[in-house]
Scaffold this motif. Structure first.
Motif, PDB file in Angstrom:
ATOM      1  N   GLY A   4      -0.020   4.012   1.003  1.00  0.00           N
ATOM      2  CA  GLY A   4      -0.345   4.807   2.190  1.00  0.00           C
ATOM      3  C   GLY A   4       0.324   4.270   3.446  1.00  0.00           C
ATOM      4  N   CYS A   5       0.078   2.980   3.752  1.00  0.00           N
ATOM      5  CA  CYS A   5       0.557   2.435   5.024  1.00  0.00           C
ATOM      6  C   CYS A   5       1.659   1.407   4.846  1.00  0.00           C
ATOM      7  N   CYS A  22      -7.111   0.945  -0.020  1.00  0.00           N
ATOM      8  CA  CYS A  22      -6.491   0.077   0.989  1.00  0.00           C
ATOM      9  C   CYS A  22      -7.499  -0.251   2.094  1.00  0.00           C
ATOM     10  N   CYS A  43      -5.820   1.349   5.596  1.00  0.00           N
ATOM     11  CA  CYS A  43      -5.679   2.785   5.884  1.00  0.00           C
ATOM     12  C   CYS A  43      -6.575   3.662   4.995  1.00  0.00           C
ATOM     13  N   HIS A  49      -6.159   4.360   1.866  1.00  0.00           N
ATOM     14  CA  HIS A  49      -5.451   5.083   0.797  1.00  0.00           C
ATOM     15  C   HIS A  49      -6.060   4.740  -0.563  1.00  0.00           C
ATOM     16  N   CYS A  84       0.843  -1.203   0.000  1.00  0.00           N
ATOM     17  CA  CYS A  84       0.000   0.000   0.000  1.00  0.00           C
ATOM     18  C   CYS A  84       0.873   1.246   0.000  1.00  0.00           C
TER      19      CYS A  84
HETATM   20 ZN   LIG Z   1      -2.863   1.289   3.376  1.00  0.00          ZN
END
Ligand SMILES: [Zn+2]
Lengths: 295, 314
Positions: A41-42, A58, A61, A63, A39
Motif C-alpha cells: 500500500g504505502c 500494514c 497505512c 493495507h 508494504c
Molecule cells: Zn502500508
C-alpha cells in the motif's frame, strides 16, 4: 483404580479418536527469508514479524495483505477450539496431464503445508461453533480445481450434517485452468451444495478477501446469506485488465473494489480485518436458533 | 487446417460459377475443377482440436434462431429480466416441442456485424442470465421442461456487467438450476466457454454436438495465461481436452449428437433431425422421473464431477 491394561486401552482409544476426529490446525513452519517486507500500500518497510503480529495489515497505512489460511484461522477461532476438518479428496489429480502441474502441486504442498488452496476447520468464534473454510492465495492464486471444489462441497455438507453455520473466506484468481473443464464444473458443484444447504435452513456467510475473481466469484463467493468483504479487496468476474482491453476505456477509481461492490449492492458490509472476528461473532449471535420460541 | 480448406473450396466454387464451358477443353477443365471440389469436400472434416474450435465458431453454424425454427412450433419470445433491461445475447421463450409446452433458452450469436452488435457476439451481461433465470423459474411454476442451447465465447467483460453483478448472476443461475423441479436438457451447439456457458448448463442431460467445444476459457486465453503466448492457441486446444469426445470421457457431459459430414453448417437439416431425435428421447425419459429423483440425480451428477477418489483407489 486403573490397571496398566486399562490405561493402555484408554490411550489407544484416545489415539484412535484423535485419528478419526478432525486434526488440530498445524502451524506452518517455512523458511522466512528477508526480515523486512515492503508494504504493497504505502511502500514502507515493515518488520516481517510485526506484519505477522498485525495479521498482515500494514500498521502505517492499513493495507490488507493476503493472509495465509492457518494464520487466518488462528486469528479467528477461539484459542484451543480449532480442529481442521479432514477432506476426502484425491489431491493432485491432473485431468489434462498438464506439463509441470503435478510437480508444482507437490512443491506448493511442501512450501505451504497445505494440501491445496483451501483449509477448513471447525471451531468457535466468540464461543459459537462454526465451520470455517479459508482459501489461501499462496496456492496457485487460490484457484479452484477439483480438490478445492471437493473440499468446499465437503465443508458445506459437514456444516449441513452438524447443523452448524458456514463461513467461507474467499481468495481466488478463479477456476484452475490447468484442470480444464473439470475446474469449470466445480462452480456447479459448490453452488449446488450451497443451494441445498440454504434450502435446509443453513446460515452461510461469505467473506470476500483480495482477490475474489473468476469462477470463485461466480459461484460460492456470491451465494452468501450475508456477504462481507475486506477493505479494498478486488472482487469481480472478469479481471480489470481484460475489461479495459475489451471496452477500450479507463476504469473508474476503485472499480471492482470491496467498497465499490458495497455501493452497487453486492456486499453487506466492508469490514477491516481487525474487526472481522467481532463482526462474525455478532452475526453468529444474531442467527442463534430458537427465534420465535424465545419470545 | 479446415480454415485453409474453406478458402480453397470457396475459390473453386466461385471459379466454377464464372466458368461457361463451350469447347471440349473447357468442359474438361470444368469437370476437373468439379472433381477437385468434391475431393476437397470429402476431406472437409476436423482432424485436430484446433479444427473443432474453428468449426464450433463457424459463422454459418446453426444458431439459436435456426434451432427454434427447426425444432419447435408456436414460439413466443419473452424479453427482459424485469430488473434492468433486455439482453439480446440470450434468447428465451415458450414453445411447443412435439406438441408439449417447453421453455427454450439459448445464447444468441449473429452472422453479420449488425446482428452481432445487437446480440453482443453472444456474450451476455447479468441481465441475460437473470432473464434466463426468470424464464426457468416460470417454467418450473408451470411444470414445463427447459431446453437450453449453449453457444458463447463467455460472459461479457464489461464495466456495466461488473457493476450489475455478472458474478452474482452466474452464481445464482448455477445454484437455482441445480434444484429446479422440472427436467432440463442442455445442448452445447458451438462454443461453450467459461462460467458464461455453464450458467445455462446445470442440466439433467448435457449433450454436445460432435464438433462443439466446452472449456473453462478460450484456447487463446489459456495459451496467453499459462504460456504467455496466445499464438499457441492450437496447441492449447489440444491440451485443454475441450472436444465433445474429451468431455464425455471425463464424465462431464452425458452424450454426443453426431453432425453431418463437413459439420453442422454443411447440412443443417440432417443435424436438426439428429437433435430432434435425441432431445425427444432424453425428454421422454426425464419426464417419467419423479421430481425428487430428478433433482437428486442432477445434484449427484455435478457433485461427483472431478472427484477422482475412486479412480485413485483402483
Ligand atoms: Zn502500508
Amino acid at each position: 483404580m486403573h490397571s496398566p491394561f486399562q490405561q493402555r486401552r484408554q490411550l489407544f482409544d484416545a489415539l484412535k479418536e484423535k485419528r478419526n476426529k478432525p486434526q488440530p490446525v498445524q502451524p506452518v513452519t517455512s523458511a522466512q527469508p528477508a526480515p523486512f517486507v515492503a508494504c504493497a500500500g504505502c511502500g514502507k518497510a515493515i518488520p516481517r514479524q510485526q506484519l505477522a503480529d498485525y495479521f498482515q495489515v500494514c500498521p502505517f497505512c492499513g493495507h490488507h495483505h493476503p493472509l495465509p489460511a492457518p494464520a487466518r484461522l488462528s486469528m479467528l477461532l477461539d484459542e484451543g477450539s480449532a480442529k481442521t476438518l479432514p477432506v476426502k479428496v484425491c489431491f493432485g489429480s491432473d485431468p489434462l496431464k498438464f506439463q509441470g502441474y503435478s510437480e508444482k502441486l507437490a512443491l506448493l504442498r511442501r512450501k505451504t503445508g497445505l494440501n491445496d488452496a483451501v483449509l477448513t476447520a471447525v471451531g468457535k468464534i466468540g464461543g459459537r461453533k462454526a465451520v470455517v473454510s479459508v482459501m489461501d492465495s499462496r496456492f496457485l492464486m487460490g484457484s479452484m480445481g477439483s480438490a478445492v471444489g471437493e473440499a468446499i462441497a465437503q465443508a458445506v455438507e459437514y456444516a449441513a450434517k452438524a447443523k452448524l453455520p458456514l463461513i467461507i473466506f474467499c481468495a481466488s484468481g478463479g477456476a484452475r485452468m490447468q484442470e480444464g473443464a473439470v475446474s469449470l464444473m466445480q462452480m456447479a458443484k459448490t453452488s449446488a451444495a450451497l443451494k441445498k444447504f440454504s434450502d435446509e435452513g443453513g446460515l452461510y456467510i461469505a467473506v470476500l478477501t483480495h482477490p475474489t475473481t473468476g469462477g470463485v466469484s461466480a459461484s460460492f463467493a456470491m451465494l452468501g446469506d450475508i456477504t462481507l468483504a475486506e477493505p479494498k479487496a478486488l472482487i469481480g468476474f472478469a479481471g480489470p485488465r481484460v475489461i479495459q482491453q475489451t471496452i477500450g476505456e479507463t476504469l473508474p477509481e476503485g472499480f471492482q473494489r470491496a467498497e465499490y461492490l458495497q455501493d452497487h449492492g453486492f456486499v453487506d458490509s466492508v469490514v477491516p480485518r481487525n474487526q472481522l472476528k467481532a463482526t462474525l461473532a455478532q452475526l453468529l449471535k444474531l442467527h442463534t436458533k430458537g427465534g420465535m420460541a424465545k419470545c | 487446417m479446415l480454415k485453409e480448406l474453406d478458402t480453397r473450396i470457396e475459390e473453386l466454387e466461385s471459379k466454377l460459377e464464372e466458368m461457361h464451358p463451350e469447347t471440349e477443353a473447357q468442359r474438361l477443365e470444368y469437370r476437373q475443377t468439379m472433381q477437385n471440389l468434391q475431393e476437397l469436400k470429402q476431406e472437409y472434416r476436423p482432424r485436430t482440436a484446433a479444427d473443432k474450435v474453428y468449426l464450433a465458431r463457424h459463422s454459418m453454424r446453426p444458431n439459436i434462431n435456426d434451432y427454434i425454427d427447426a425444432l419447435f412450433t408456436d414460439f413466443f419470445e419473452c424479453r427482459g429480466d424485469r430488473l434492468c433491461k433486455d439482453d439480446g445475447s440470450i434468447v428465451g421463450g415458450v414453445a411447443l416441442f412435439h406438441g408439449m409446452p417447453v421453455t427454450v433458452i439459448g445464447h444468441k450469436k449473429g452472422r453479420t456485424l449488425p446482428e452481432n452488435l445487437a446480440c453482443n457476439f453472444g456474450m451476455p451481461g447479468p441481465e441475460g442470465y437473470r432473464k434466463a433465470l426468470r424464464l426457468m423459474k416460470q417454467a418450473e411454476k408451470f411444470g414445463r421442461p427447459i431446453i437450453t442451447f449453449i453457444d458463447t465465447p463467455g460472459a461479457y467483460p464489461g464495466k456495466e456487467a461488473e457493476e450489475r453483478g455478472q458474478a452474482e448472476a452466474i452464481a445464482r443461475n448455477l445454484a437455482e438450476m441445480s434444484s429446479l423441479t422440472v427436467p432440463i436438457v442442455s445442448i452445447v451447439t458451438g462454443e461453450g466457454s467459461s462460467g458464461g456457458a455453464l450458467a445455462l448448463g446445470v442440466a439433467d442431460a448435457v449433450l454436445m454436438l460432435e464438433h462443439a467445444i466446452y472449456a473453462v476459457l478460450s484456447p487463446e486465453g489459456f495459451a496467453s495465461i499459462l504460456w504467455k503466448d496466445s499464438s499457441r492457441w492450437a496447441e492449447a486446444a489440444q491440451q485443454m481436452k475441450l472436444t465433445a469426445q474429451d468431455l464425455l470421457e471425463l464424465g462431464l457431459i452425458d452424450g454426443i449428437i453426431p453432425e453431418p459430414t463437413g459439420g453442422a453448417h454443411n447440412n443443417p437439416q440432417a443435424l436438426f433431425e439428429q437433435v430432434d431425435a435425441q432431445l425427444y428421447s432424453r425428454l421422454k425419459a426425464l419426464c417419467k422421473m419423479r421430481t425428487s429423483a430428478l433433482t437428486a440425480a442432477r445434484y449427484q451428477k455435478f457433485r461427483n464431477m472431478g472427484n477422482f477418489m475412486q479412480e485413485e483407489q483402483l
